[in-house]
Design a protein around this motif. Structure first.
Motif, PDB file in Angstrom:
ATOM      1  N   ASN A 296       0.828  -1.205   0.000  1.00  0.00           N
ATOM      2  CA  ASN A 296       0.000   0.000   0.000  1.00  0.00           C
ATOM      3  C   ASN A 296       0.868   1.262   0.000  1.00  0.00           C
ATOM      4  O   ASN A 296       0.466   2.291  -0.536  1.00  0.00           O
ATOM      5  N   GLN A 297       2.031   1.173   0.595  1.00  0.00           N
ATOM      6  CA  GLN A 297       2.963   2.304   0.531  1.00  0.00           C
ATOM      7  C   GLN A 297       3.372   2.547  -0.919  1.00  0.00           C
ATOM      8  O   GLN A 297       3.326   3.678  -1.415  1.00  0.00           O
ATOM      9  N   LEU A 298       3.767   1.468  -1.576  1.00  0.00           N
ATOM     10  CA  LEU A 298       4.201   1.584  -2.967  1.00  0.00           C
ATOM     11  C   LEU A 298       3.054   2.069  -3.853  1.00  0.00           C
ATOM     12  O   LEU A 298       3.232   2.906  -4.746  1.00  0.00           O
ATOM     13  N   ARG A 299       1.878   1.549  -3.575  1.00  0.00           N
ATOM     14  CA  ARG A 299       0.666   1.955  -4.311  1.00  0.00           C
ATOM     15  C   ARG A 299       0.462   3.473  -4.201  1.00  0.00           C
ATOM     16  O   ARG A 299       0.181   4.150  -5.194  1.00  0.00           O
ATOM     17  N   HIS A 300       0.633   3.992  -3.007  1.00  0.00           N
ATOM     18  CA  HIS A 300       0.451   5.434  -2.828  1.00  0.00           C
ATOM     19  C   HIS A 300       1.533   6.240  -3.539  1.00  0.00           C
ATOM     20  O   HIS A 300       1.253   7.259  -4.161  1.00  0.00           O
ATOM     21  N   VAL A 301       2.760   5.775  -3.431  1.00  0.00           N
ATOM     22  CA  VAL A 301       3.857   6.491  -4.092  1.00  0.00           C
ATOM     23  C   VAL A 301       3.606   6.578  -5.596  1.00  0.00           C
ATOM     24  O   VAL A 301       3.698   7.642  -6.199  1.00  0.00           O
ATOM     25  N   ARG A 302       3.262   5.432  -6.185  1.00  0.00           N
ATOM     26  CA  ARG A 302       3.037   5.411  -7.647  1.00  0.00           C
ATOM     27  C   ARG A 302       1.797   6.228  -8.027  1.00  0.00           C
ATOM     28  O   ARG A 302       1.764   6.898  -9.050  1.00  0.00           O
ATOM     29  N   PHE A 303       0.779   6.161  -7.194  1.00  0.00           N
ATOM     30  CA  PHE A 303      -0.447   6.910  -7.487  1.00  0.00           C
ATOM     31  C   PHE A 303      -0.191   8.421  -7.452  1.00  0.00           C
ATOM     32  O   PHE A 303      -0.623   9.156  -8.343  1.00  0.00           O
ATOM     33  N   PHE A 304       0.530   8.873  -6.435  1.00  0.00           N
ATOM     34  CA  PHE A 304       0.816  10.313  -6.359  1.00  0.00           C
ATOM     35  C   PHE A 304       1.641  10.761  -7.563  1.00  0.00           C
ATOM     36  O   PHE A 304       1.459  11.870  -8.078  1.00  0.00           O
ATOM     37  N   GLU A 305       2.548   9.896  -8.017  1.00  0.00           N
ATOM     38  CA  GLU A 305       3.298  10.225  -9.242  1.00  0.00           C
ATOM     39  C   GLU A 305       2.334  10.358 -10.422  1.00  0.00           C
ATOM     40  O   GLU A 305       2.412  11.299 -11.200  1.00  0.00           O
ATOM     41  N   LYS A 306       1.422   9.407 -10.500  1.00  0.00           N
ATOM     42  CA  LYS A 306       0.515   9.361 -11.639  1.00  0.00           C
ATOM     43  C   LYS A 306      -0.379  10.606 -11.723  1.00  0.00           C
ATOM     44  O   LYS A 306      -0.677  11.089 -12.820  1.00  0.00           O
ATOM     45  N   VAL A 307      -0.801  11.121 -10.565  1.00  0.00           N
ATOM     46  CA  VAL A 307      -1.683  12.292 -10.600  1.00  0.00           C
ATOM     47  C   VAL A 307      -0.912  13.605 -10.608  1.00  0.00           C
ATOM     48  O   VAL A 307      -1.500  14.672 -10.473  1.00  0.00           O
ATOM     49  N   GLY A 308       0.390  13.502 -10.747  1.00  0.00           N
ATOM     50  CA  GLY A 308       1.178  14.726 -10.876  1.00  0.00           C
ATOM     51  C   GLY A 308       1.562  15.345  -9.538  1.00  0.00           C
ATOM     52  O   GLY A 308       1.842  16.554  -9.462  1.00  0.00           O
ATOM     53  N   GLY A 309       1.557  14.524  -8.504  1.00  0.00           N
ATOM     54  CA  GLY A 309       2.007  15.023  -7.200  1.00  0.00           C
ATOM     55  C   GLY A 309       0.854  15.329  -6.274  1.00  0.00           C
ATOM     56  O   GLY A 309      -0.293  15.529  -6.698  1.00  0.00           O
ATOM     57  N   ILE A 310       1.178  15.358  -4.984  1.00  0.00           N
ATOM     58  CA  ILE A 310       0.150  15.583  -3.970  1.00  0.00           C
ATOM     59  C   ILE A 310      -0.534  16.952  -4.129  1.00  0.00           C
ATOM     60  O   ILE A 310      -1.769  17.036  -4.037  1.00  0.00           O
ATOM     61  N   PRO A 311       0.208  18.042  -4.380  1.00  0.00           N
ATOM     62  CA  PRO A 311      -0.475  19.340  -4.523  1.00  0.00           C
ATOM     63  C   PRO A 311      -1.521  19.339  -5.642  1.00  0.00           C
ATOM     64  O   PRO A 311      -2.600  19.919  -5.485  1.00  0.00           O
ATOM     65  N   ALA A 312      -1.219  18.668  -6.731  1.00  0.00           N
ATOM     66  CA  ALA A 312      -2.181  18.619  -7.844  1.00  0.00           C
ATOM     67  C   ALA A 312      -3.458  17.893  -7.410  1.00  0.00           C
ATOM     68  O   ALA A 312      -4.579  18.332  -7.709  1.00  0.00           O
ATOM     69  N   LEU A 313      -3.284  16.795  -6.677  1.00  0.00           N
ATOM     70  CA  LEU A 313      -4.450  16.050  -6.194  1.00  0.00           C
ATOM     71  C   LEU A 313      -5.252  16.895  -5.199  1.00  0.00           C
ATOM     72  O   LEU A 313      -6.491  16.942  -5.253  1.00  0.00           O
ATOM     73  N   MET A 314      -4.537  17.593  -4.324  1.00  0.00           N
ATOM     74  CA  MET A 314      -5.226  18.369  -3.293  1.00  0.00           C
ATOM     75  C   MET A 314      -5.987  19.549  -3.893  1.00  0.00           C
ATOM     76  O   MET A 314      -6.987  19.997  -3.327  1.00  0.00           O
ATOM     77  N   LYS A 315      -5.518  20.034  -5.028  1.00  0.00           N
ATOM     78  CA  LYS A 315      -6.271  21.092  -5.717  1.00  0.00           C
ATOM     79  C   LYS A 315      -7.634  20.588  -6.161  1.00  0.00           C
ATOM     80  O   LYS A 315      -8.642  21.301  -6.100  1.00  0.00           O
ATOM     81  N   LYS A 316      -7.652  19.344  -6.619  1.00  0.00           N
ATOM     82  CA  LYS A 316      -8.933  18.763  -7.042  1.00  0.00           C
ATOM     83  C   LYS A 316      -9.879  18.583  -5.855  1.00  0.00           C
ATOM     84  O   LYS A 316     -11.087  18.798  -5.969  1.00  0.00           O
ATOM     85  N   HIS A 317      -9.295  18.175  -4.724  1.00  0.00           N
ATOM     86  CA  HIS A 317     -10.130  18.101  -3.515  1.00  0.00           C
ATOM     87  C   HIS A 317     -10.700  19.481  -3.196  1.00  0.00           C
ATOM     88  O   HIS A 317     -11.887  19.629  -2.877  1.00  0.00           O
ATOM     89  N   ALA A 318      -9.835  20.485  -3.264  1.00  0.00           N
ATOM     90  CA  ALA A 318     -10.264  21.842  -2.915  1.00  0.00           C
ATOM     91  C   ALA A 318     -11.400  22.319  -3.817  1.00  0.00           C
ATOM     92  O   ALA A 318     -12.340  22.987  -3.363  1.00  0.00           O
ATOM     93  N   GLU A 319     -11.321  21.944  -5.083  1.00  0.00           N
ATOM     94  CA  GLU A 319     -12.393  22.363  -6.002  1.00  0.00           C
ATOM     95  C   GLU A 319     -13.746  21.803  -5.569  1.00  0.00           C
ATOM     96  O   GLU A 319     -14.778  22.437  -5.754  1.00  0.00           O
ATOM     97  N   ILE A 320     -13.716  20.594  -5.029  1.00  0.00           N
ATOM     98  CA  ILE A 320     -14.968  19.990  -4.544  1.00  0.00           C
ATOM     99  C   ILE A 320     -15.404  20.623  -3.222  1.00  0.00           C
ATOM    100  O   ILE A 320     -16.595  20.823  -2.979  1.00  0.00           O
ATOM    101  N   LEU A 321     -14.428  20.951  -2.387  1.00  0.00           N
ATOM    102  CA  LEU A 321     -14.749  21.405  -1.024  1.00  0.00           C
ATOM    103  C   LEU A 321     -15.092  22.889  -0.936  1.00  0.00           C
ATOM    104  O   LEU A 321     -15.919  23.298  -0.111  1.00  0.00           O
ATOM    105  N   LYS A 322     -14.462  23.708  -1.786  1.00  0.00           N
ATOM    106  CA  LYS A 322     -14.668  25.164  -1.690  1.00  0.00           C
ATOM    107  C   LYS A 322     -16.138  25.567  -1.721  1.00  0.00           C
ATOM    108  O   LYS A 322     -16.594  26.349  -0.888  1.00  0.00           O
ATOM    109  N   PRO A 323     -16.901  25.045  -2.678  1.00  0.00           N
ATOM    110  CA  PRO A 323     -18.329  25.451  -2.707  1.00  0.00           C
ATOM    111  C   PRO A 323     -19.071  25.054  -1.431  1.00  0.00           C
ATOM    112  O   PRO A 323     -20.029  25.739  -1.042  1.00  0.00           O
ATOM    113  N   LYS A 324     -18.662  23.983  -0.811  1.00  0.00           N
ATOM    114  CA  LYS A 324     -19.344  23.544   0.410  1.00  0.00           C
ATOM    115  C   LYS A 324     -19.054  24.493   1.567  1.00  0.00           C
ATOM    116  O   LYS A 324     -19.957  24.881   2.309  1.00  0.00           O
ATOM    117  N   PHE A 325     -17.793  24.845   1.705  1.00  0.00           N
ATOM    118  CA  PHE A 325     -17.466  25.803   2.760  1.00  0.00           C
ATOM    119  C   PHE A 325     -18.092  27.163   2.463  1.00  0.00           C
ATOM    120  O   PHE A 325     -18.525  27.875   3.382  1.00  0.00           O
TER     121      PHE A 325
END
Lengths: 428, 428
Positions: A296-325
């Motif tokens: 699962n560690q390796l899975r996460h490392v490869r996944f974060f690479e695939k989505v272009g890094g953690i900040p890129a993924l977190m931006k997508k989360h933020a897009e979903i969350l901003k309207p709610k807040f």
């Protein structure tokens, strides 16, 4: 409208009946919404579906240190996962121990160990002491308090300011009382206030004199990358402040990917001084486990690479969350602004809005909301022993419901806040 | 050849020089083989590669109780995973708590909790008692002993018979000494002897009178389905023996998929009475975790379905392992049979062969093997405190090396066993 405080009794009574009508109307609708916990929504979880299939058989043969991630071994995690957390928090890989799917478990286990074995050579196990106390900024995270309660640790509430917990008070307490062995901190986008500790607070926590040699900061960095704006808060790196000082072993940091990928199936980390990590591995972790899930560690490392890094993924989360807040703030503003009966936070990150209603009204608001079909976090849960001395704080968790559910829930919550306030004002 | 015991000194000296020549020859070859731990081989791990991609996004939406396995929640596991373990061990799902990747962690945590909180209402936490003792059948699993050592629990060795641990001695000890709070058991294909407890031993362990009301059997069912023959041992279901008796809460069973799929990335289970599970969830697990990795639980459930069930998968493991265990027996028989210097087990399952050499020779054999490039389990590790009173037991772990590596390692081990024996006989 004037604040409710300036209305006369007749006006309040009329207002009460209007609100009661709205409330009864909601109750008749058989609504059932749960806003009790800070859970990501299904739409957020969908962002990480590639986790399921990101690993190829070949990946399993290409771990940096040559270890087979499928097999036993690798107590502190694969180098790639240690590196991931090290980079995220500006520490060395040797300061990282990678755990299972829950940083809560790492926190709990750290306290359990301190009870039975102590945290530092030459210091007694905490269970051998007549009294152990923790400082608890309030309002904060109920699960921290539950750990203390389980082990009989006395909790001392510390008021939060805009800069973080009241550092003057903290410095004085820890200087004088060697029973104070720890402090819970959610230093960034604090649960539930959204406050990020200022540089000065971080620096003083790192450097303050403590009477207890074995005082530890339990630094729950749960929302490190969980921004809701394009101008994120920056948390000072406390490890830089303790490095090379006599307090080098003071910080126990905890983190996880729970609110980045799948909350139930992520990876976690315990981050501390090299000396602490080495000692913990030797004395404790090696007896408790042969190592956390490296696949699962390796899975996460490869996944974060695939989505272009953690900040890129977190931006997508933020897009979903901003309207709610934004909806929480919009609804509160529309219904409650100027009435003198509630204040609320506008967090730049994290998972919560902290709502303060009139003193003595939080329990009533939560009970009313429950009656109308909206489950909120138990009133008092954000305080040690579940007791909010002013009975005014309510943690609003807007992340899980859909937008339409949230809009409905907010209408109900607003009516309940006002209804409880009017009840109180009428009773005076 | 006669047994070495009947050789005269000259004969022994000649034999010594012959063996020493062989030994020196091995030493010159720069061999490096590790047979210290019971690890599955890469070929075994390859049997489970479908685990990596067995889950589809759709699977995540089809969990029996409607829970989203990606998110928080589900403290005791998804119904499918609880059912998997329940079926494997003939218990109800309500008796199962599904844990993370390590049953060792569940065992450790159970002991840690017993120390700080006790195991039963009205009984003191073990750390409040002047002395806590555990019965430890020997030889057995070193990691059990390490847990006891960490928590200062005194270990009392109990001799193993062909039927399991000496039940007469056990009954007498637990009847008289209320400091005896627990007993470690590997009841099936025991580590390292391969012995499966007889029905009578299981029944008597379940029913015996213990002076301590809070006595617990730590039933580490690690090799439940790990057969090496077509006529597997059958272990009596101890839960049937305690059900409905005053000992209903006596059994803590532990299990995992570690040696079925990926040892580093499996799922585990704590299995006990419903009362114990309910209490543990309420008082402990709920403070320590929000639940183990449910995606990995679902992954395992679907994977076992895909391979046609656990027994089908375990047959494939057995096909890989049988020739290795056969080689161990072949090599020992060819080199050591009839010499009066060693006995060894022929297990019908599990991961080990237990080798007894001449008294006082085990450490020497392990040291010689190390010198020649073969790392064995530390001599003494199979006994409490790492001390084998007769210094004769060596745990042979043939699963990890390839067949050719194993053949080479066995040649070396056999020479070391004989060399150490001749050294001893010459020194008399």
């Amino acid at each position: 409208m004037d604040t409710l405080h300036t209305m006369n009794k007749t006006g309040l009574q009329e207002h009460y009946h209007m609100l009661k009508g709205q409330f009864d109307h909601f109750c008749a609708q058989n609504i059932s919404l749960n806003m009790a916990r800070g859970k990501p929504s299904p739409a957020q979880l969908d962002l990480s579906m590639d986790l399921l299939n990101v690993l190829t058989p070949k990946d399993c043969l290409q771990v940096e240190n040559g270890i087979d991630p499928r097999n036993y071994g690798g107590l502190d995690g694969i180098p790639e996962a240690k590196g991931l957390f090290a980079k995220m928090f500006g520490v060395r890989s040797s300061q990282v121990f990678v755990g299972g799917n829950s940083s809560l478990t790492l926190m709990h286990d750290r306290v359990a160990r301190a009870m039975t074995h102590g945290v530092e050579d030459g210091c007694l196990p905490w269970s051998k002491l007549p009294k152990v106390k923790f400082l608890c900024p309030v309002p904060s995270y109920d699960r921290h308090f539950e750990i203390c309660a389980l082990f009989g640790i006395e909790m001392i509430p510390i008021a939060m300011t805009e800069e973080g917990p009241d550092i003057d008070e903290i410095e004085q307490l820890v200087r004088e009382d060697d029973a104070i062995k720890g402090m819970w901190c959610v230093p960034k986008y604090s649960n539930p206030t959204g406050i990020t500790y200022s540089d000065e607070v971080v620096r003083r926590l790192a450097r303050m004199q403590t009477k207890a040699r074995d005082f530890r900061l339990f630094w729950d960095n749960a929302y490190a990358v969980h921004h809701l704006t394009n101008t994120p808060d920056e948390l000072r790196n406390i490890f830089e402040d303790v490095a090379g000082t006599e307090n080098e072993n003071r910080v126990y940091m905890f983190a996880s990917t729970s609110k980045m990928t799948f909350p139930g199936a992520g990876i976690s980390a315990f981050i501390s001084s090299e000396a602490n990590i080495t000692a913990a591995k030797k004395r404790f972790f090696s007896v408790q486990t042969i190592g956390a899930d490296k696949i699962n560690q390796l899975r996460h490392v490869r996944f974060f690479e695939k989505v272009g890094g953690i900040p890129a993924l977190m931006k997508k989360h933020a897009e979903i969350l901003k309207p709610k807040f934004a909806e929480v703030d919009r609804a509160f503003t529309a219904s409650l602004a100027g009435k003198g009966i509630a204040t609320w936070t506008k967090p730049k990150g994290g998972y919560f809005v902290s709502l303060n209603v009139l003193d003595g009204c939080a329990k009533r608001v939560v009970a009313l909301a429950k009656q109308a079909g909206v489950t909120l976090t138990t009133a008092g849960a954000t305080f040690p022993y579940g007791v909010d001395p002013r009975d005014r704080n309510i943690r609003i968790a807007p992340t899980y419901p859909s937008m339409s559910e949230l809009e409905q829930a907010m209408k109900i919550i607003c009516v309940c806040v006002e209804l409880a306030a009017v009840e109180k004002l009428l009773a005076v």
